[in-house]
Design an enzyme around this catalytic site. Sequence first.
Site, PDB file in Angstrom:
ATOM      1  CG  ASN A 128     -71.854 -55.409   8.817  1.00  0.00           C
ATOM      2  OD1 ASN A 128     -70.712 -55.656   8.428  1.00  0.00           O
ATOM      3  ND2 ASN A 128     -72.385 -54.194   8.763  1.00  0.00           N
ATOM      4  CG  PHE A 132     -63.305 -54.340   3.702  1.00  0.00           C
ATOM      5  CD1 PHE A 132     -64.519 -53.691   3.819  1.00  0.00           C
ATOM      6  CD2 PHE A 132     -62.139 -53.555   3.713  1.00  0.00           C
ATOM      7  CE1 PHE A 132     -64.597 -52.313   3.962  1.00  0.00           C
ATOM      8  CE2 PHE A 132     -62.200 -52.169   3.853  1.00  0.00           C
ATOM      9  CZ  PHE A 132     -63.440 -51.555   3.989  1.00  0.00           C
ATOM     10  CB  SER A 196     -64.588 -50.671   7.241  1.00  0.00           C
ATOM     11  OG  SER A 196     -64.826 -51.917   7.870  1.00  0.00           O
ATOM     12  CG  ASN A 198     -66.974 -54.756  10.722  1.00  0.00           C
ATOM     13  OD1 ASN A 198     -67.581 -54.731  11.772  1.00  0.00           O
ATOM     14  ND2 ASN A 198     -67.569 -54.704   9.547  1.00  0.00           N
ATOM     15  CB  THR A 199     -60.763 -52.839   9.646  1.00  0.00           C
ATOM     16  OG1 THR A 199     -61.797 -52.577   8.710  1.00  0.00           O
ATOM     17  CG2 THR A 199     -60.173 -54.191   9.394  1.00  0.00           C
ATOM     18  CE  LYS A 238     -71.040 -46.027   3.689  1.00  0.00           C
ATOM     19  NZ  LYS A 238     -71.680 -47.151   2.995  1.00  0.00           N
ATOM     20  CG  ASN A 267     -69.735 -47.485   6.865  1.00  0.00           C
ATOM     21  OD1 ASN A 267     -70.519 -48.415   7.065  1.00  0.00           O
ATOM     22  ND2 ASN A 267     -68.667 -47.615   6.116  1.00  0.00           N
TER      23      ASN A 267
HETATM   24  C1  LIG Z   1     -74.461 -56.256   6.186  1.00  0.00           C
HETATM   25  C2  LIG Z   1     -73.902 -54.919   5.817  1.00  0.00           C
HETATM   26  C3  LIG Z   1     -72.743 -54.846   5.058  1.00  0.00           C
HETATM   27  C4  LIG Z   1     -72.206 -53.598   4.710  1.00  0.00           C
HETATM   28  N1  LIG Z   1     -71.084 -53.556   3.954  1.00  0.00           N
HETATM   29  C5  LIG Z   1     -70.602 -52.345   3.579  1.00  0.00           C
HETATM   30  C6  LIG Z   1     -69.450 -52.265   2.750  1.00  0.00           C
HETATM   31  O1  LIG Z   1     -68.885 -53.264   2.314  1.00  0.00           O
HETATM   32  N2  LIG Z   1     -68.986 -51.018   2.425  1.00  0.00           N
HETATM   33  C7  LIG Z   1     -69.601 -49.872   2.863  1.00  0.00           C
HETATM   34  O2  LIG Z   1     -69.146 -48.779   2.526  1.00  0.00           O
HETATM   35  N3  LIG Z   1     -70.697 -49.931   3.633  1.00  0.00           N
HETATM   36  C8  LIG Z   1     -71.207 -51.129   3.999  1.00  0.00           C
HETATM   37  N4  LIG Z   1     -72.317 -51.183   4.781  1.00  0.00           N
HETATM   38  C9  LIG Z   1     -72.919 -49.922   5.254  1.00  0.00           C
HETATM   39  C10 LIG Z   1     -74.106 -49.504   4.389  1.00  0.00           C
HETATM   40  O3  LIG Z   1     -73.683 -49.201   3.094  1.00  0.00           O
HETATM   41  C11 LIG Z   1     -74.799 -48.285   4.988  1.00  0.00           C
HETATM   42  O4  LIG Z   1     -73.964 -47.160   4.867  1.00  0.00           O
HETATM   43  C12 LIG Z   1     -75.159 -48.470   6.456  1.00  0.00           C
HETATM   44  O5  LIG Z   1     -75.667 -49.755   6.679  1.00  0.00           O
HETATM   45  C13 LIG Z   1     -76.175 -47.448   6.942  1.00  0.00           C
HETATM   46  O6  LIG Z   1     -77.341 -47.486   6.190  1.00  0.00           O
HETATM   47  P1  LIG Z   1     -78.650 -48.348   6.591  1.00  0.00           P
HETATM   48  O7  LIG Z   1     -79.015 -47.997   7.996  1.00  0.00           O
HETATM   49  O8  LIG Z   1     -79.662 -47.962   5.553  1.00  0.00           O
HETATM   50  O9  LIG Z   1     -78.269 -49.781   6.468  1.00  0.00           O
HETATM   51  C14 LIG Z   1     -72.857 -52.414   5.144  1.00  0.00           C
HETATM   52  C15 LIG Z   1     -74.018 -52.507   5.896  1.00  0.00           C
HETATM   53  C16 LIG Z   1     -74.549 -53.733   6.235  1.00  0.00           C
HETATM   54  C17 LIG Z   1     -75.812 -53.787   7.056  1.00  0.00           C
END
Ligand SMILES: Cc1cc2nc3c(=O)[nH]c(=O)nc-3n(C[C@H](O)[C@H](O)[C@H](O)COP(=O)(O)O)c2cc1C
Length: 355
Positions: A128, A132, A196, A198-199, A238, A267
């Site tokens: 992804n 934000f 994050s 992406n930034t 995080k 993350n």
């Molecule tokens: C589509 C998507 C959007 C996410 N958005 C955020 C976010 O806004 N803030 C954040 O701290 N982590 C975000 N994450 C990270 C997740 O909270 C998580 O830490 C990360 O995906 C690793 O866990 P997983 O492998 O179980 O997905 C996002 C992950 C995904 C897949």
Amino acid sequence: MKYVLVIIGKRLMSIDFFYRIIKPILFKLDPEKSHDWVFYFLSRLELIGGKFFSVTSPPLVKPTYVRKLFFNNRIGLAAGLDKNGEYIDALSRFGFGSIEVGTVTPMAQTGNEKPRLFRIKNERALINRLGFNNVGMHQVFKNIKKSRWVREKKGVLGINLGINKTTSLHNAYMDYQKGLLFFWGVANYFVINISSPNTKQVRELQTDKYLEDLVKKISRFQKQQNEKMGTQKPVLYKISPDNNEKELEKISHVFNKFSVDGVIVTNTTNNHDELNSDLEVLGGLSGAPLEQRALLCLKKIKPLLNRDIVIIASGGIMSKEAVEERIKEGASLVQIYTGLIYEGPKIVSDSLENL
Ligand SMILES: Cc1cc2nc3c(=O)[nH]c(=O)nc-3n(C[C@H](O)[C@H](O)[C@H](O)COP(=O)(O)O)c2cc1C
């Protein structure tokens, strides 16, 4: 006969069963659209009679106290799935002990251009680069206030905070403080998102140049706020799984120095080496290919942190065995996102059976 019908009825109404049926259809649709539709649908169902769907046999597990917070169980929903706090009641049906809303920024922002969410089905992964996207703290607060789960204090609510795209890194602390202040009365814990993927900007907050100053300012603010309100709200940070050993040492040094409450490890990753598919897609990788990287990061940072700093594990937790492993490696709690998309809500109840 009646008994058999009740069992069949219960099964049909179980959220796991429902998910198994609709998953093949959902996986044919655009990932972001199908996410929005499915949670919109579930939240509508909540409105017409909450108990319509139930999680299959939610196992009874020993609750746990972490930083004086009472968790029904150790499995939490990771940030990003409910960025705007719109689906809390629907998500609570999955059996999570905690739900983390966000990332929320002070002002609403649309995020990056679409498409920005990709599935790599055969590797049980997501990429992804949402950036934000959220409706901003005022609207998120209103959404949270509508949640029965929050009102009735049925679980632990985390608020994950970020900074607006237009905010400079030197002023980042101001955006985080706005979020802390705004959600102080409703959140059970906070997460300062400095990872994050992406930034590049945001990830720089983990570096020498910014981290110490940021943590100092936030810790001071947290202390003042706790004293003023007579509360003890934990604030966690995080981090990214892409920090090398030297970087982890420096980060831990700052966290120890200011006795932060906790760290979410980790993350998503920007490193796509663990992916077998030849995909040229930029963004944060989550799910199965992240598992080893996130686990390694946990193993490395655990001995560097003061003992009383709580660790929440996140990243590639796709099975009950992975949940157990993270707890064994020192995490007090775990969070799931991509595992829920691929395995369905059953991943929560299954993992709880083992804990
Ligand atoms: C589509 C998507 C959007 C996410 N958005 C955020 C976010 O806004 N803030 C954040 O701290 N982590 C975000 N994450 C990270 C997740 O909270 C998580 O830490 C990360 O995906 C690793 O866990 P997983 O492998 O179980 O997905 C996002 C992950 C995904 C897949």
